[in-house]
Design a protein around this motif. Sequence first.
Motif, PDB file in Angstrom:
ATOM      1  N   TRP A   1      12.841  -4.155   0.293  1.00 36.58           N
ATOM      2  CA  TRP A   1      11.955  -4.021   1.448  1.00 36.58           C
ATOM      3  C   TRP A   1      12.377  -4.994   2.541  1.00 36.58           C
TER       4      TRP A   1
ATOM      5  N   SER B   1      10.972   5.603   3.227  1.00 36.15           N
ATOM      6  CA  SER B   1       9.723   4.939   2.843  1.00 36.15           C
ATOM      7  C   SER B   1       9.470   3.781   3.799  1.00 36.15           C
TER       8      SER B   1
ATOM      9  N   ILE C   1       2.119   5.927   7.266  1.00 32.34           N
ATOM     10  CA  ILE C   1       2.814   5.676   6.018  1.00 32.34           C
ATOM     11  C   ILE C   1       3.840   6.772   5.809  1.00 32.34           C
TER      12      ILE C   1
ATOM     13  N   ASN D   1       6.208   6.767  -0.125  1.00 31.07           N
ATOM     14  CA  ASN D   1       5.292   6.019  -0.985  1.00 31.07           C
ATOM     15  C   ASN D   1       6.001   4.778  -1.513  1.00 31.07           C
ATOM     16  N   LEU D   2       5.454   4.195  -2.578  1.00 31.48           N
ATOM     17  CA  LEU D   2       6.045   2.993  -3.156  1.00 31.48           C
ATOM     18  C   LEU D   2       7.031   3.314  -4.280  1.00 31.48           C
TER      19      LEU D   2
ATOM     20  N   ARG E   1       0.767   4.237  -1.525  1.00 31.61           N
ATOM     21  CA  ARG E   1       0.416   2.908  -1.021  1.00 31.61           C
ATOM     22  C   ARG E   1      -1.096   2.861  -0.802  1.00 31.61           C
TER      23      ARG E   1
ATOM     24  N   GLU F   1       0.014   8.503   1.239  1.00 33.30           N
ATOM     25  CA  GLU F   1       1.444   8.657   1.446  1.00 33.30           C
ATOM     26  C   GLU F   1       1.666   9.765   2.462  1.00 33.30           C
TER      27      GLU F   1
END
Length: 322
Positions: free
Chosen positions: A19, A185, A196, A199-200, A205, A225
């Motif tokens: 990230w 993402s 957003i 997603n994660l 999220r 998401e």
Amino acid sequence: MRCWLIVLVLLPGPALAEWYRDARDMMGTRVSVELWADSAEQGNAAINDAMAAMAEVNRLMNPWDEASELSAVNRSAASKPVPLSAWVYDVVHSALEYSRLSGGAFDISFASAGQYYDYRAGVAPNASQLAAAIPSIDYRSLLLDSEKRSLAFRRDGVRVDLGGIAKGFAVDRAIDAVQSHGVESAVISAGGDSRILGNLGDRPRTIGIRHPRKAGEFAVMIPLEDTAISTSGDYERFFIADDGRRVHHILDPATGKSAGFVQSASILAPLAVDSDALSTTVFVLGVDAGLAMVNRLPEIEAIVIDDAGRLHFSAGLLRESP
């Protein structure tokens, strides 16, 4: 017997995906970009382009910058049509669509009265200023020419402000920028407007909607998401008047005064430009009329906290609740 000396040379491999984040002050708020990238080069390039897109929206649409395109419109549109850049035209066009949809509850000409408020100094317009400004709050006074891509005002005294829609538009342009770098993402925010992307990895999220009266607490937590979410609240810019009234920045175009039916309105939509405009619209309309409008719109959901602190949900969210 021969002995061989074997030397292993370890070459640097590609950087691991991770990230990348950045936040800056812009558009009168804090904007942030968080994204997943395969390398620092990709991540930093995507973030820089996202920030550049939001900075360009601010350059064009900042009503307090005399050099902005929006300021030029406010100076001259009452006397002659003012040519618009593509982005400003798109935002004004979307704003007028929401004005028509809401019967004027969303109206960028609210600034005809809004210019007299100073929330830091605790100043509101007096009765004579409001009386003079109210006739100029009318989206039908804005003449947007689609062929010439220009904007004119029907009368003197009209002033427009894109604050109820421009940040959402900026977030969408920033999403476009990171996607152009192959990012799948991300979360991009500008004040109360977020979108957003993806997603994660293995789960959505979780996004919190701020509690309007309890600092640092959330009223609702929701998993999201590929969704935009915007919240308009009476706690963002306000002061308490001598008579105890909360005077905040979300004005009812019909009165030029702070709308008083709810404490916050949050909208879920595919695009941030829509969630931004609709959160302001629902705030002004109030619970019943606001949710009735949202329930007629495809792919739009709402969470509203009324003036007593009670939660209200649009029909789609109620159907999805366990």
